[in-house]
Design a protein around this motif. Structure first.
Motif, short mmCIF file in Angstrom:
data_model
loop_
_atom_site.label_atom_id
_atom_site.label_comp_id
_atom_site.label_asym_id
_atom_site.label_seq_id
_atom_site.Cartn_x
_atom_site.Cartn_y
_atom_site.Cartn_z
N PHE A 1 33.89 39.29 34.60
CA PHE A 1 33.47 38.02 35.19
C PHE A 1 34.05 37.86 36.58
O PHE A 1 33.34 37.48 37.52
CB PHE A 1 33.88 36.83 34.31
N LEU B 1 28.98 37.62 29.36
CA LEU B 1 29.99 38.67 29.41
C LEU B 1 30.94 38.57 28.23
O LEU B 1 31.39 39.59 27.69
CB LEU B 1 30.75 38.61 30.74
N ALA C 1 29.51 33.96 32.40
CA ALA C 1 30.75 34.10 31.64
C ALA C 1 30.47 34.20 30.14
O ALA C 1 31.06 35.04 29.44
CB ALA C 1 31.70 32.94 31.93
#
Length: 139
Positions: free
Chosen positions: A86, A75, A72
């Motif tokens: 995600f 990204l 996460a």
């Protein structure tokens, strides 16, 4: 507020949310595994001959939840649409994680419980991190 302070706040937000979600996922998964054991499910894998110990569920859930936090964060840094990317990535990895239980050769009850025990933490972690990524994008 300068860009550095905003970036630090976003990292703390994602990290804090991720760690709280990890704790919730570990507790939920461990409780679900204990409940399955209490209902008579043995987590013995035929080829290994050993049963998966209850703490093993907590450790594996915690480890892969932290991997999700790292994904996460990456990204968020390198994607124009981090929340959407995600969710797609995490759901895809969750589906891939269902393959080993299905191929394990364990009895039906164990396979069903193992599949459910993959879905429990995913149901906690994925929405929490996606929400955090969406919130970070609005700041």
């Amino acid at each position: 507020m300068n860009d550095t302070a905003v970036g630090a706040g976003r990292r703390r937000g994602l990290l804090g949310t991720g760690l709280l979600a990890t704790l919730a996922a570990v507790v939920a998964t461990t409780l679900a595994a204990a409940l399955a054991q209490a209902m008579g499910v043995d987590f013995e894998i035929p080829d290994g001959g050993e049963a998966i110990p209850l703490p093993g569920f907590a450790v594996v859930t915690g480890f892969f939840s932290v991997v999700g936090i790292v994904i996460a964060a990456a990204l968020r840094r390198w994607s124009a649409r981090p929340a959407e990317r995600f969710v797609w990535t995490a759901v895809s990895l969750t589906v891939v994680s269902l393959v080993p239980p299905l191929l394990s050769g364990a009895n039906t009850a164990a396979v069903t419980a193992l599949v459910a025990l993959h879905l429990v933490p995913a149901a906690v972690i994925i929405p929490a991190l996606a929400r955090s990524l969406r919130a970070a994008g609005r700041r």
